[in-house]
Design an enzyme around this catalytic site. Structure first.
Site, PDB file in Angstrom:
ATOM      1  N   GLU A  93       0.830  -1.207   0.000  1.00  0.00           N
ATOM      2  CA  GLU A  93       0.000   0.000   0.000  1.00  0.00           C
ATOM      3  C   GLU A  93       0.864   1.256   0.000  1.00  0.00           C
ATOM      4  O   GLU A  93       1.008   1.925   1.030  1.00  0.00           O
ATOM      5  CB  GLU A  93      -0.956   0.011   1.198  1.00  0.00           C
ATOM      6  CG  GLU A  93      -2.122  -0.949   1.066  1.00  0.00           C
ATOM      7  CD  GLU A  93      -3.171  -0.747   2.160  1.00  0.00           C
ATOM      8  OE1 GLU A  93      -2.884  -0.056   3.163  1.00  0.00           O
ATOM      9  OE2 GLU A  93      -4.285  -1.280   2.004  1.00  0.00           O
ATOM     10  N   GLU A 127      -6.543  -7.017  -1.379  1.00  0.00           N
ATOM     11  CA  GLU A 127      -7.071  -6.804  -0.020  1.00  0.00           C
ATOM     12  C   GLU A 127      -8.399  -6.064  -0.094  1.00  0.00           C
ATOM     13  O   GLU A 127      -8.529  -5.063  -0.795  1.00  0.00           O
ATOM     14  CB  GLU A 127      -6.054  -5.993   0.799  1.00  0.00           C
ATOM     15  CG  GLU A 127      -6.428  -5.812   2.261  1.00  0.00           C
ATOM     16  CD  GLU A 127      -5.333  -5.062   3.034  1.00  0.00           C
ATOM     17  OE1 GLU A 127      -4.137  -5.430   2.884  1.00  0.00           O
ATOM     18  OE2 GLU A 127      -5.667  -4.113   3.755  1.00  0.00           O
TER      19      GLU A 127
END
Length: 346
Positions: free
Chosen positions: A176, A268
């Site tokens: 991320e 995710e």
């Protein structure tokens, strides 16, 4: 966009962890024998064909599976009984092995040898069960992956060297990225990818996108940065993360537009808010997953643990035992996600 555990949650998690030596893999015994019909036996070596993830027969496939929680905190949830349940009861295609990087999150930096060996072990466990193993370099805080370039090269060089002959490995080199522009993320990827390719020329590689893998939306941007400045690499997919109670139309629209321009994988997502907490929003979750099915975009759900948050699929305390099949020990999110993995008509 899970950040990290609170101090209280860390203490609770630590109480569940076995007292393992640094190189131990926390799987309590040999798994059941692999049956002939598994995701990997059906699909073989994956590759990117156009905008799709395709199998050995050049047919698009949609992988569905689960992400571990951080292996430094919830290794007790990744053992023979739970992995058998994931592979044979849930019938998951893929296990995302979530290895946090930062020392502040008790990750790889604290003991590179220990965590690399843990990942090796989890890859072997996924392989024995015929699942794909997604190796997640869970870079999160700090958000600039370039801080970890040399560490990432070292880690992925060893993983690729040892597992290059397997046909079930997928690499995610930046979980991320956040607080950093897309050209910097692209530069990082173009430094790390050759390290993998020197050992493993065939496996698929994932790269996170700007704004916590939101295609930039969480940082007041959009997918155009990626679409107009693609990474110079082959067999590559870009990742997108969403949390259904937080990320509604603007995020969905960016995902929809990007899906017509670049190959995507959802490494995710959760049915709750972006912290993996609070009420489940199954309406928006269904909207996303229906769309992903229509586009044959694969996904792994966050997360396969008994963390107290609503986003963990198991009820608290489950991982201390050995009962993981069925729905008796699942939270509502777990029941819903398990059904979406098992029932391919959904």
């Amino acid at each position: 966009m899970i950040r990290s555990l609170t101090a209280g949650a860390l203490l609770a998690a630590a109480a569940l962890l076995p007292n393992l030596p640094a190189t131990a893999v926390p799987v309590d015994s040999a798994p059941a024998a692999v049956t002939a019909d598994t995701p990997v036996s059906r699909n073989g070596q994956l590759h990117v064909c156009g905008l799709k993830l395709c199998n050995q027969n050049n047919q698009p496939v949609q992988l569905r599976g689960m992400s571990t929680h951080g292996i430094q905190w919830y290794s007790s949830c990744i053992k023979t009984a739970s992995l058998d349940a994931l592979a044979y009861d849930w019938k998951a295609d893929i296990l995302r092995i979530s290895m946090y990087v930062a020392a502040k999150e008790d990750g790889y930096e604290t003991n590179p040898r220990k965590f690399t060996d843990m990942v090796h072990g989890y890859i072997e466990e996924a392989t024995k069960r015929g699942m794909y193993a997604l190796v997640d370099w869970h870079q999160l805080d700090p958000g600039d992956p370039n801080i970890y370039t040399e560490k990432a090269k070292t880690f992925f060089a060893e993983i690729a060297s040892r597992h290059k002959d397997k046909n079930n490995i997928i690499y995610d080199i930046a979980n991320e990225p956040n607080g950093v522009d897309w050209p910097s993320i692209k530069s990082y990827a173009e430094k790390v990818i050759p390290t993998i390719r020197a050992n493993d020329p065939d496996s698929v590689i994932f790269v996170g996108t700007k704004g916590w893998s939101s295609l930039g939306v969480s940082e007041e941007s959009d997918e155009s940065d990626v679409v107009n400045n693609k990474i110079n690499a082959t067999n590559l997919m870009y990742t997108f993360h969403f949390y259904a109670a937080s990320h509604h139309q603007e995020y969905f629209d960016a995902l929809s537009r990007a899906s017509t321009k670049i190959p995507l994988f959802i490494t995710e997502f959760g049915t709750q808010n972006y912290e993996g907490e609070g009420a489940n929003d199954f309406t928006w979750s269904k909207k996303y997953l229906d769309f992903l099915k229509s586009k044959q975009i694969g996904w792994t759900n966050w997360n396969f643990s008994d963390d107290w948050r609503s986003g963990a699929v198991f009820k608290s305390g489950t991982c201390a035992g050995s009962s993981f099949t069925g729905t008796a020990n699942l939270k509502p999110a777990g029941v819903w996600i398990r059904d979406r993995i098992i029932n391919r008509s959904l």
